[in-house]
Design an enzyme around this catalytic site. Structure first.
Site, PDB file in Angstrom:
ATOM      1  N   HIS A   1      37.833  47.919  25.471  1.00  0.00           N
ATOM      2  CA  HIS A   1      38.347  47.663  26.826  1.00  0.00           C
ATOM      3  C   HIS A   1      39.530  46.705  26.793  1.00  0.00           C
ATOM      4  O   HIS A   1      39.515  45.710  26.066  1.00  0.00           O
ATOM      5  CB  HIS A   1      37.239  47.081  27.702  1.00  0.00           C
TER       6      HIS A   1
ATOM      7  N   GLY B   1      42.902  32.496  26.524  1.00  0.00           N
ATOM      8  CA  GLY B   1      43.857  33.461  27.036  1.00  0.00           C
ATOM      9  C   GLY B   1      44.227  33.128  28.466  1.00  0.00           C
ATOM     10  O   GLY B   1      44.582  31.991  28.785  1.00  0.00           O
TER      11      GLY B   1
ATOM     12  N   GLY C   1      48.105  26.968  36.887  1.00  0.00           N
ATOM     13  CA  GLY C   1      47.906  26.601  35.504  1.00  0.00           C
ATOM     14  C   GLY C   1      49.192  26.549  34.709  1.00  0.00           C
ATOM     15  O   GLY C   1      50.288  26.795  35.234  1.00  0.00           O
ATOM     16  N   PRO C   2      49.089  26.244  33.428  1.00  0.00           N
ATOM     17  CA  PRO C   2      50.269  26.053  32.590  1.00  0.00           C
ATOM     18  C   PRO C   2      50.993  27.358  32.291  1.00  0.00           C
ATOM     19  O   PRO C   2      50.398  28.437  32.304  1.00  0.00           O
ATOM     20  CB  PRO C   2      49.679  25.453  31.310  1.00  0.00           C
TER      21      PRO C   2
END
Length: 505
Positions: free
Chosen positions: A81, A172, A163-164
C-alpha cells in the site's frame, strides 16, 4: 453528545505488539470506543476505527499518532500500500449530531498540535484541504515517503500546512482530513498473472480516469493474487454493488471473472442492505422493514435528538419542516408539563393544584401526540413523492396517477393540520401555567407558548403548500380556513402567556 468517527491508517500490519501499543494509546482516552482493528500483512498496514465524543477526538487521534512516532520507523517499512507516514492518514467522519464543519475544525486543531508538538509535517486533505490541489489523498501522498523526503523544503507545492518544512526522519509525514464515510472494498481477480488486467480494470473504475463518481481504485498484488483495491468515498453516488458490477463487467471483457471480494474495516448497514435489495430485486423495500432496526428503536426509546437533528440536516426531503414543527410543538408541551409539575404540591399554589395536575396530564398527552406526528408527517410526504413517480401515460394511467396524487396531497395536508390543532392546545396550556403557575418558572412557560405559536404557524405553511399543489384547490379550502383560525388562536394564547411572563419578571 456529538460523536465523530476517526479511522487512522498506520504503516504497520505485521507486528502485533506494535499494533496493540497504538490501539491501547487511543483506547485510553476518555469516551473512546474502539470499533475495529484491521491489519493486513501484505499491505503492512493497520486501520483502527473508533468513535469518540467531539471534545475528546483530537486527544484520541493525537495519542495514536504520538505512539506511532515512537514505535514505527518508515525507513524499515515495506508493503503493497502507498504510504508517506507512520500514521499515514487520519480522517474524521461526522456521526450522530456532528457536522462536516465540526470535523474540519478537528482536523485543523489536530494538525496544528501534531506539527507543534511532534514536529511532524502535516498535510490537510479532502474537506479539510486548504487548497483544491490537496483534496485528493493520492495527490497529497504522491511519491510516498521517499519522494516527499526529496521534495519537501525545496518544492513550494509540497509545503506542509503545519509543522516543519522537512520530513521527520523516521515518521515521515501525515495527512489529516475530514470526509464522509468511506468504504474500503477489495475485489480479487484470480492469480497474480492477472495483474495487468487488474490495472486496466482499476483505471476503468477509478473516477479520476472517467469511471465511477466517488471511486478511487488501484491494482495491487496481495498474497499472490491480483486485487482491485477500491475506496468508495461517496456510496450515495456509487453504491458498493455498482462498483462490483463494473469491476466484473470490465474483468469479463478481458476473459476473467472476479473470484471474491472483501470489506476492510466497517461498513454502514445501508450499504449492505442496498446490495442485497439490488441482488434479489426487491420492490418497494424500505429500511423500516429490517427487524433489528425496529428492535433497536424500541429498546432505545426511538431516535435520539441528535440523530433527528442530523437527519433533518441531511440532503433528504424527509424529515422536513412538517416533522420539525411537530417536534417543536412537543417541546413546548413538555415545557408546559414541567411548569405544571413545578407548581403541584407547593403551598403557595394550593388553589390551583388540581388544575395544574390536569394541565400536566394534558401536556403529557400532547407530547405523545405531537411526537407521533413527527413520523406521520414524514410518511405522508413520502407518499406524495411516490405518487409523483407514477407513469403519466397512457391516459387511463394518467388518470389513476392524478387521483393518487390528490389523495396523497390531501393526506399530507391533513397531518400538519392535526399538528396545528395540537399546538393550539399547547399554547393554551402554556398561557394557563404562565398566568397561574410557579412564577419561578415563568420564563419556561413563555418559551412553551412561543414554541407552540411558531409550530402552529409552521404547520400552517405545510397545509398551505400541499393544498396549493392540488389541481382542484377547492377540496382543500376547508383546511385553509381552519388553519388560519388555528394560527390566530395560537397567537392569542401566546400573547396572554408572554404578557404574564413580563409581569412576573
Amino acid at each position: 453528545m456529538k460523536l465523530v468517527e476517526c479511522v487512522p491508517n498506520f504503516s504497520e500490519g505485521r507486528r502485533p505488539e506494535v499494533i496493540a501499543a497504538i490501539r491501547d494509546a487511543i483506547a485510553d482516552v476518555e469516551s473512546v470506543s474502539i470499533l475495529d482493528v484491521s491489519s493486513d500483512a501484505s499491505h503492512n498496514r493497520t486501520v483502527i476505527s473508533f468513535v469518540v465524543a467531539l471534545e475528546h477526538a483530537v486527544d484520541a487521534a493525537f495519542a495514536g499518532i504520538a505512539m506511532a512516532r515512537e514505535v514505527i520507523d518508515l525507513n524499515q517499512h515495506t508493503g503493497e500500500h502507498p504510504r508517506m507516514g507512520a500514521a499515514d492518514v487520519v480522517p474524521f467522519i461526522p456521526l450522530e449530531g456532528a457536522t462536516m464543519e465540526d470535523c474540519i475544525v478537528l482536523a485543523r486543531q489536530l494538525g496544528k498540535r501534531v506539527g507543534d508538538v511532534l514536529h511532524v509535517p502535516v498535510f490537510l486533505y479532502e474537506r479539510a484541504a486548504t487548497t483544491p490541489a490537496r483534496e485528493n489523498l493520492a495527490d497529497v501522498r504522491r511519491g510516498e515517503f521517499e519522494g516527499l523526503r526529496a521534495e519537501i523544503g525545496s518544492n513550494p507545492a509540497r509545503k506542509p500546512d503545519f509543522g516543519p518544512e522537512r520530513i521527520h526522519s523516521t515518521f515521515g509525514a501525515v495527512a489529516i482530513g475530514a470526509r464522509p464515510f468511506l468504504v474500503a472494498y477489495n475485489v480479487y481477480l484470480g492469480p497474480a498473472a492477472n495483474m495487468e488486467i487488474a490495472r486496466r480494470v482499476a483505471k476503468a473504475v477509478r473516477g479520476s480516469s472517467g469511471g465511477l463518481r466517488g471511486v478511487k481504485a488501484l491494482a495491487l498484488e496481495v498474497d499472490g493474487q491480483a486485487q482491485v483495491s477500491i475506496n468508495l468515498v461517496d456510496t450515495e453516488r456509487t453504491p458498493m454493488h455498482r462498483a462490483f458490477e463494473m469491476v466484473r463487467m470490465e474483468a469479463e471483457a478481458w476473459g476473467i471473472t472476479p473470484t471474491w471480494s472483501e470489506i476492510v474495516g466497517l461498513v454502514p448497514e445501508r450499504v449492505l442492505i442496498d446490495a442485497g435489495v439490488r441482488h434479489v430485486r426487491l420492490d418497494k423495500f424500505t429500511i423500516d422493514q429490517v427487524l433489528e432496526r425496529k428492535v433497536r428503536s424500541a429498546i432505545q426509546g426511538g431516535e435520539s435528538l441528535s440523530g433527528f437533528v442530523a437527519a433533518v440536516a441531511s440532503p433528504s426531503p424527509v424529515p422536513g419542516g412538517g416533522s420539525v414543527v411537530a417536534h417543536v410543538g412537543a417541546l413546548g408541551a413538555a415545557l408546559a408539563q414541567m411548569v405544571a409539575g413545578l407548581t403541584i404540591g407547593k403551598k403557595k399554589y394550593a388553589a390551583v393544584d388540581a388544575e395544574m395536575k390536569e394541565v400536566a396530564l394534558s401536556a403529557a398527552a400532547l407530547v405523545s401526540e405531537l411526537s407521533g406526528l413527527v413520523a406521520r408527517d414524514a410518511t405522508a410526504y413520502a407518499a406524495v413523492v411516490e405518487a409523483h413517480k407514477l407513469p403519466k401515460e397512457p391516459a387511463i394511467v394518467a388518470t389513476l396517477r392524478t387521483a393518487a396524487l390528490t389523495r396523497a396531497l390531501l393526506a399530507a395536508a391533513a397531518i400538519p393540520l392535526e399538528t396545528a390543532r395540537a399546538c393550539v392546545r399547547v399554547a393554551e396550556l402554556a398561557a394557563t401555567v404562565a398566568e397561574k403557575g410557579n412564577t419561578n418558572a415563568a420564563s419556561d412557560a413563555g418559551v412553551a407558548a412561543l414554541l407552540a405559536e411558531a409550530a402552529c404557524k409552521g404547520a400552517s405553511y405545510n397545509v398551505r403548500i400541499n393544498v396549493a399543489s392540488l389541481d382542484d384547490k377547492s377540496s382543500g379550502a376547508p383546511m385553509l380556513e381552519e388553519v388560519r383560525a388555528l394560527v390566530a388562536r395560537a397567537s392569542e394564547y401566546a400573547a396572554r402567556a408572554t404578557g404574564a411572563v413580563e409581569r412576573a419578571m
